[in-house]
Write an enzyme that holds these catalytic residues in place. Structure first.
Site, PDB file in Angstrom:
ATOM      1  N   ASP A   1      16.452  13.291  21.984  1.00 22.25           N
ATOM      2  CA  ASP A   1      16.432  14.023  23.355  1.00 22.25           C
ATOM      3  C   ASP A   1      17.001  15.271  22.896  1.00 22.25           C
ATOM      4  O   ASP A   1      17.144  15.779  21.653  1.00 22.25           O
ATOM      5  CB  ASP A   1      17.322  13.442  24.398  1.00 22.25           C
ATOM      6  CG  ASP A   1      18.913  13.161  23.820  1.00 22.25           C
ATOM      7  OD1 ASP A   1      19.361  13.841  22.908  1.00 22.25           O
ATOM      8  OD2 ASP A   1      19.469  12.582  24.473  1.00 22.25           O
TER       9      ASP A   1
ATOM     10  N   ASP B   1      19.808  17.139  23.600  1.00 25.25           N
ATOM     11  CA  ASP B   1      21.196  17.058  22.941  1.00 25.25           C
ATOM     12  C   ASP B   1      21.297  16.799  21.425  1.00 25.25           C
ATOM     13  O   ASP B   1      21.890  17.321  20.772  1.00 25.25           O
ATOM     14  CB  ASP B   1      22.364  16.411  23.676  1.00 25.25           C
ATOM     15  CG  ASP B   1      22.820  17.046  25.013  1.00 25.25           C
ATOM     16  OD1 ASP B   1      22.430  18.201  24.991  1.00 25.25           O
ATOM     17  OD2 ASP B   1      23.419  16.347  25.854  1.00 25.25           O
TER      18      ASP B   1
ATOM     19  N   ASP C   1      20.191  11.520  18.638  1.00 21.21           N
ATOM     20  CA  ASP C   1      19.394  10.887  19.691  1.00 21.21           C
ATOM     21  C   ASP C   1      18.220  11.692  19.779  1.00 21.21           C
ATOM     22  O   ASP C   1      17.937  12.913  19.347  1.00 21.21           O
ATOM     23  CB  ASP C   1      20.057  11.178  20.951  1.00 21.21           C
ATOM     24  CG  ASP C   1      21.191  10.007  21.416  1.00 21.21           C
ATOM     25  OD1 ASP C   1      21.533   9.190  20.495  1.00 21.21           O
ATOM     26  OD2 ASP C   1      22.131  10.136  22.254  1.00 21.21           O
TER      27      ASP C   1
ATOM     28  N   GLU D   1      25.465  10.537  15.667  1.00 21.85           N
ATOM     29  CA  GLU D   1      26.017  11.308  16.773  1.00 21.85           C
ATOM     30  C   GLU D   1      26.735  10.268  17.762  1.00 21.85           C
ATOM     31  O   GLU D   1      26.120   9.376  18.188  1.00 21.85           O
ATOM     32  CB  GLU D   1      24.648  11.880  17.672  1.00 21.85           C
ATOM     33  CG  GLU D   1      25.188  12.418  18.972  1.00 21.85           C
ATOM     34  CD  GLU D   1      23.989  12.589  19.887  1.00 21.85           C
ATOM     35  OE1 GLU D   1      23.920  12.937  20.991  1.00 21.85           O
ATOM     36  OE2 GLU D   1      22.827  12.565  19.167  1.00 21.85           O
TER      37      GLU D   1
END
Length: 655
Positions: free
Chosen positions: A509, A511, A507, A430
């Site tokens: 998280d 997103d 990541d 990403e």
């Protein structure tokens, strides 16, 4: 349907052993009671490992119960100085209570043990209809029983004189309600007990099994030669290409490791035999782990140095670890002060420091052995070089197939050097920032990086003919060498696949989870053969970093990583038990992969020895397809809303 109120009364607090009875699968295997009984056997083995027991006796009775007897020191029966109840009661009825904490402070009863969390035999009690404990200690015999999963605690009684005899006898009646099969599988139990004898040279391990007429059939194991004797027995009748190399090495007071940490090993190369067994503090690690990575790394470096020293490597041949270790058989027994396992059943070692510990202990002694036995060293070198040459020939065949196409690889792809498809890995990363860190952290030989700009298009309802309108999907397909296809496509659609593993790295998280979902949607819908063949993986980068200061000269500063809040709490609790204060622990939160240093990214998500990655598998294709239709379909907004209202509380969202 009317919804129940969600208020303060909705919360339930599980006390005592109730968490184990409520969710037994979190604490032990539930296919059979074997692991539950193993917890008792491990306690007896820890007494032998500490040098206090010379005999371990296990009996299996026709009523399904199992007894374990050792001649160790005997579990303490006096009152605990703080809890004011007998220690034997604490051990068998209280989670996270035991004699294997405080190893660094010197207050632990065991320097090295398989027990870590004080959970083991308390789980045994929780999942048994009855447990009887008899302790011979300080000239007396003490008896106590626990019934109904630990809800009933009997009276601790003095049952006579023990003379000079010491030890513990535990008899367990497993509760069949918690297991797929209530019987202990005998083959697995025999293998476990034999391994204890292998790892405890000179200790006699006995198994009695009650027969239909009430008599007992006995088996005994005792290996005076330890690991080498066991490997020699396993290889009986098989041609040894070189003699078995066996040795052991443990840290002393001047070492960077805790005194006593180290390993014993026996390994060799045989014609048509493959044995690979490893243990940590006598616990079998059937799924391997970082200690095995350390063994292979040390063997590889020693053989590579020997080959370079004697100029044996042909021009154009580059050795890889699998060339040296692919046909090696080994038995490894590591001793680690505070091992970290994957799960309570301890099938795989996760301790990152074990890689360096084992490899550094093995490298120099084995390299010296090779140079003292040049004939055997050259035989091992010949095995490795032939394997490397065979691998290169196979890679050249693949290259001819894949180079026949006209596709040009994406310019942002940082490709790997190896042409061996099985070893090659493509990381889908990403963002450009994280892609830059990944490029610095990767192994250029086998790991390629493809950074993705922004989120990949939701491709669940996109026609395959329109996929390449999206630049990111186009680049992924070209980099892989695989075109979009239907689930019923022939395996030949993967003929030009360029990587054995496609690893999604985003990541830790919300997103990042969204990007993972979009990529999984792409592979499931348009590249299903990649998923079916086990080529798609997901990396698990950490969300938190915990820095721990040094403890004097003997214990250097350490660093731990946690995937989520649960792991962070567990790490903090463990360090507090070791004697650290809360203010000494420095906790950092990673905002994303791009914020991680290349060394941190390598250690946690890219180095095969220490990373955490999960394979993507589909056990129920139809069910998964229906769920993706609901969650990713454009016309399913109302269905998604209903699903979120019903199951939204199950989502762990970091908002």
């Amino acid at each position: 349907m009317a919804q129940k109120n969600y208020d303060e009364s909705s919360f339930r607090v599980l006390k005592g052993l109730e968490p184990v009875r409520e969710r037994p699968g979190m604490y032990t295997r539930t296919d059979s009671p074997c692991h539950m009984v193993q917890e008792v056997i491990d306690n007896a083995a820890d007494e032998a490992l500490a040098g206090f027991a010379k005999n371990i006796h296990v009996a299996v009775f026709r009523d399904g119960s199992v007894s374990v007897t050792d001649d160790g020191r005997g579990i303490p029966v006096g009152p605990h100085p703080v809890e004011k109840i007998p220690v034997v009661v604490l051990a068998y009825t209280v989670l996270h209570a035991g004699g294997k904490f405080d190893k660094k402070s010197g207050n632990s009863a065991y320097a090295f043990s398989g027990g870590l969390h004080g959970v083991g035999v308390a789980v045994t009690t929780a999942l048994s209809t009855r447990v009887e404990v008899e302790v011979r200690r300080e000239g007396k015999i003490h008896q106590i029983h626990f019934a109904d999963g630990g809800r009933e605690i009997g009276e601790l009684i003095e049952a006579g004189s023990a003379g000079k005899a010491t030890g513990t006898r535990v008899r367990v009646w497993p509760d069949g309600r918690y297991f797929d099969s209530p019987k202990v599988p005998m083959a697995e139990l025999e293998r476990l007990l034999r391994s204890k004898a292998v790892l405890l040279p000179g200790v006699k391990v006995m198994l009695d099994v009650q027969q239909a007429d009430g008599s007992f059939a006995r088996q005994e194991w005792r290996y005076q030669d330890g690991l080498s004797g066991y490997l020699r027995e396993a290889a009986e009748g098989v041609q040894a290409l070189v003699p078995i190399y066996t040795a052991e090495a443990y840290a002393d007071e001047e070492s960077d490791y805790a005194p006593g940490e180290g390993a014993a090993w026996a390994f060799g190369w045989f014609d048509g035999l493959q044995v690979s067994e490893s243990y940590v503090n006598l616990i079998p690690t059937v799924a391997g782990g970082t200690h095995e990575s350390g063994l292979r790394g040390g063997v590889f470096e020693a053989v590579k140095n020997f080959i370079e020293h004697h100029s044996l490597l042909p021009k154009g041949v580059k050795l890889q670890q699998e060339d040296v270790c692919g046909r090696m058989s080994f038995v490894l027994s590591a001793r680690i002060l505070d091992p970290q396992f994957q799960g309570q059943v301890k099938e795989k070692l996760n301790s990152r420091e074990a890689v360096k510990l084992v490899s550094s202990m093995l490298l120099h002694p084995f390299e010296a052995w090779l140079n003292q036995n040049v004939e055997f060293g050259k035989a091992i070198a010949d095995i490795a070089i032939k394997q490397a040459q065979s691998r290169l020939k196979d890679a050249q065949k693949v290259e001819k197939r894949k180079s026949s196409g006209v596709a040009v690889l994406p310019g942002k792809l940082s490709d790997c050097e190896s042409e061996n498809i099985a070893d090659n890995e493509l990381y889908l990363v990403e963002g450009d920032s994280a892609g830059g860190s990944a490029k610095l952290a990767r192994d250029r030989e086998t790991q390629a990086i493809l950074p993705l700009r922004g989120k990949v298009q939701n491709s669940w309802e996109i026609d395959a003919n329109r996929l390449f309108a999206n630049a990111e999907i186009h680049d992924i397909s070209v980099a892989l060498g695989v075109d979009p296809h239907a689930p019923e496509a022939m395996d030949a659609v993967l003929a030009n696949l360029r990587y054995g593993k496609i690893i999604i790295m985003a990541d830790a998280d919300v997103d990042g989870s969204h990007i993972q979902t979009l990529l999984l949607t792409l592979f499931l819908r348009h590249f299903p053969k990649l998923v079916d063949s086990g080529h798609v993986w997901v990396a698990l980068p950490p969300l938190f970093r915990v820095d721990v200061p040094a403890q004097g000269k003997k214990r250097p500063a350490r660093r731990f990583y946690a995937l989520d809040d649960g792991e962070l709490i567990a790490i903090r609790d463990r360090l507090l038990k070791e004697g650290y204060r809360e203010e000494q622990l420095e906790v950092g939160r990673f905002k994303g992969l791009g914020e991680m240093l290349p060394a941190q990214l390598k250690e946690t998500a890219m180095d095969p020895a220490t990373r955490r990655v999960l394979p993507v598998t589909l056990d129920a294709v139809e069910e998964a397809t229906r769920l993706f239709d609901l969650l990713m379909g454009k016309g399913e907004a109302s269905g998604r809303r209903a699903w979120m209202e019903a199951k939204g509380n199950l989502v762990e969202a970091d908002l």
